[in-house]
Design a protein around this motif. Sequence first.
Motif, PDB file in Angstrom:
ATOM      1  N   ILE A  14      -4.659 -18.159 -19.534  1.00  0.00           N
ATOM      2  CA  ILE A  14      -5.654 -18.098 -18.437  1.00  0.00           C
ATOM      3  C   ILE A  14      -6.416 -16.702 -18.605  1.00  0.00           C
ATOM      4  O   ILE A  14      -5.611 -15.648 -18.564  1.00  0.00           O
ATOM      5  CB  ILE A  14      -4.927 -18.174 -17.082  1.00  0.00           C
ATOM      6  N   TRP A  15      -7.767 -16.588 -18.598  1.00  0.00           N
ATOM      7  CA  TRP A  15      -8.266 -15.299 -18.518  1.00  0.00           C
ATOM      8  C   TRP A  15      -8.839 -14.923 -17.164  1.00  0.00           C
ATOM      9  O   TRP A  15      -9.461 -15.464 -16.540  1.00  0.00           O
ATOM     10  CB  TRP A  15      -9.596 -15.514 -19.342  1.00  0.00           C
ATOM     11  N   LYS A  16      -8.092 -13.683 -16.797  1.00  0.00           N
ATOM     12  CA  LYS A  16      -8.476 -13.081 -15.633  1.00  0.00           C
ATOM     13  C   LYS A  16      -9.062 -11.719 -15.568  1.00  0.00           C
ATOM     14  O   LYS A  16      -9.026 -11.161 -16.677  1.00  0.00           O
ATOM     15  CB  LYS A  16      -7.366 -13.181 -14.832  1.00  0.00           C
ATOM     16  N   ASP A  17      -9.310 -10.998 -14.411  1.00  0.00           N
ATOM     17  CA  ASP A  17      -9.706  -9.584 -14.350  1.00  0.00           C
ATOM     18  C   ASP A  17      -8.630  -8.629 -14.036  1.00  0.00           C
ATOM     19  O   ASP A  17      -8.748  -7.476 -13.738  1.00  0.00           O
ATOM     20  CB  ASP A  17     -11.144  -9.580 -13.408  1.00  0.00           C
ATOM     21  N   LEU A  72       2.410 -20.643 -21.408  1.00  0.00           N
ATOM     22  CA  LEU A  72       1.126 -20.060 -20.666  1.00  0.00           C
ATOM     23  C   LEU A  72       1.057 -18.568 -20.825  1.00  0.00           C
ATOM     24  O   LEU A  72       2.181 -18.028 -20.633  1.00  0.00           O
ATOM     25  CB  LEU A  72       1.445 -20.529 -19.354  1.00  0.00           C
ATOM     26  N   PHE A  73      -0.186 -18.333 -21.163  1.00  0.00           N
ATOM     27  CA  PHE A  73      -0.360 -16.724 -21.408  1.00  0.00           C
ATOM     28  C   PHE A  73      -1.222 -16.366 -20.117  1.00  0.00           C
ATOM     29  O   PHE A  73      -2.432 -17.292 -19.803  1.00  0.00           O
ATOM     30  CB  PHE A  73      -1.023 -16.306 -22.556  1.00  0.00           C
ATOM     31  N   VAL A  74      -1.247 -15.219 -19.315  1.00  0.00           N
ATOM     32  CA  VAL A  74      -2.287 -14.797 -18.471  1.00  0.00           C
ATOM     33  C   VAL A  74      -2.731 -13.444 -19.020  1.00  0.00           C
ATOM     34  O   VAL A  74      -1.840 -12.559 -19.398  1.00  0.00           O
ATOM     35  CB  VAL A  74      -1.739 -14.454 -17.154  1.00  0.00           C
ATOM     36  N   LYS A  75      -4.134 -13.453 -19.444  1.00  0.00           N
ATOM     37  CA  LYS A  75      -4.586 -12.314 -20.202  1.00  0.00           C
ATOM     38  C   LYS A  75      -5.710 -11.689 -19.399  1.00  0.00           C
ATOM     39  O   LYS A  75      -6.500 -12.729 -18.525  1.00  0.00           O
ATOM     40  CB  LYS A  75      -4.948 -12.463 -21.659  1.00  0.00           C
TER      41      LYS A  75
END
Length: 407
Positions: A210-213, A265-268
């Motif tokens: 999941i790509w976040k700010d 799951l990765f959060v980046k």
Amino acid sequence: MKDAQGVKRVGNILESTPGQLIVVVSAMGKTTNALEILVPKLNDLEAEKLIKEIEDYHYSIAKDCITRRWKEQTISTLNKVFAELRETVKEYPADNYDERYDQLVSYGEFLSSRILGSYLSDEGIPNIWFNACSNIWTDNNFREARVDFTKSKKYFDQNVPIAFENANIIITEGFIGQSGSRKKTTLGREGSDYTAAIIAHCTNAESVTIWKDVPGVMNADPKKFEDAVKINQLSYQDAIELAYYGASVIHPKTIKPLQNKNITLFVKSFLSPEEEGTRIDGAITKLPVPCFISKTEQVLLSLSPKDFSFIAEENLSFIFDSFAKHKVKLNMMQHSAINFSVCFDSDPRKLPGLLQSFQGNYRVLYNDNVELFTIRYYDQATIDKVSKDRNILLEQRSRYTVQLVLK
Ligand code: ASP
Ligand code: MG
């Protein structure tokens, strides 16, 4: 993807990620909120003004990033989509608010996925657009549709290998699906993460990112607490608890489909894609720091049976039934001999009906606009910190979690 730069960033990330990718996109910027305003029937002038704003916004992003061969084609696709949106806004019956909501609000993801696909093609990056609605099957519980995993998996098994024959990058829409009666449905606000998890589950993906700010999952909201730190490694169990109680980086429904197939799951952060982010998997890890999350705009409701009967099976089943009927989800509850207190998200469309259903048999008290604080791996210092100068209306402790309702 809130501007052309955001679209280009996605392109860069995809170019530097090897393998077969399924890219799930959410609507651009605040488009979903803008579309929500179109759901209640407005007069033609007002509706047109809003549509025009959404239209201008998408055209300007498309024009800023698609400058070559794909320009004409993209503009003609957008023209068609906006003509259809105008038609839907005018013609779609307003008698079922939730149904009309899903038909309109789903346009956001359609637009963003089309623009991204065209941009990649314009850059010479092969990709194929994949219709989420014809593959993610749900019931017709509009705005909070439940996914039929068995049926969806059959469609993915059949359609994904064909799509990958054409390109290594599949672009699809988050947040939406289709009911058996062929109406568009949505999976709940912020549901694009959940779509990624559904697709990962159905296709046995290696991992989801999941790509976040933000740099990853933080132990507190960095906008409110400047000493917030990033968590490098999280168990599914902690992740689901944190997401459920309001850690907004992950949609709470995202974890189950991944945990069930042991998918990492990765959060980046898309602002610094080379950095590690947070890894969530089946390893048993305890968090190094207390995590605290807040849910604002909560209602705290207290019910006492007027006939002085216990809060036992009969009362509880009536109470839960009423919450289910009004589609109100509980965030915290507590009961004593003749009192039941519960905290839930404030929704002015649901509250009056819910209160009404209790008025006959219960004495009803409620506080509006309270905050629910959940601290996982709590310690006294963190409890003191979040409740400083505030009134604690309700408190509940278990082994790992404490919840406070604060005014
Ligand atoms: N666009 C949808 C929303 O804003 C879904 C998402 O962002 O994940 O709720
Ligand atoms: Mg979003």
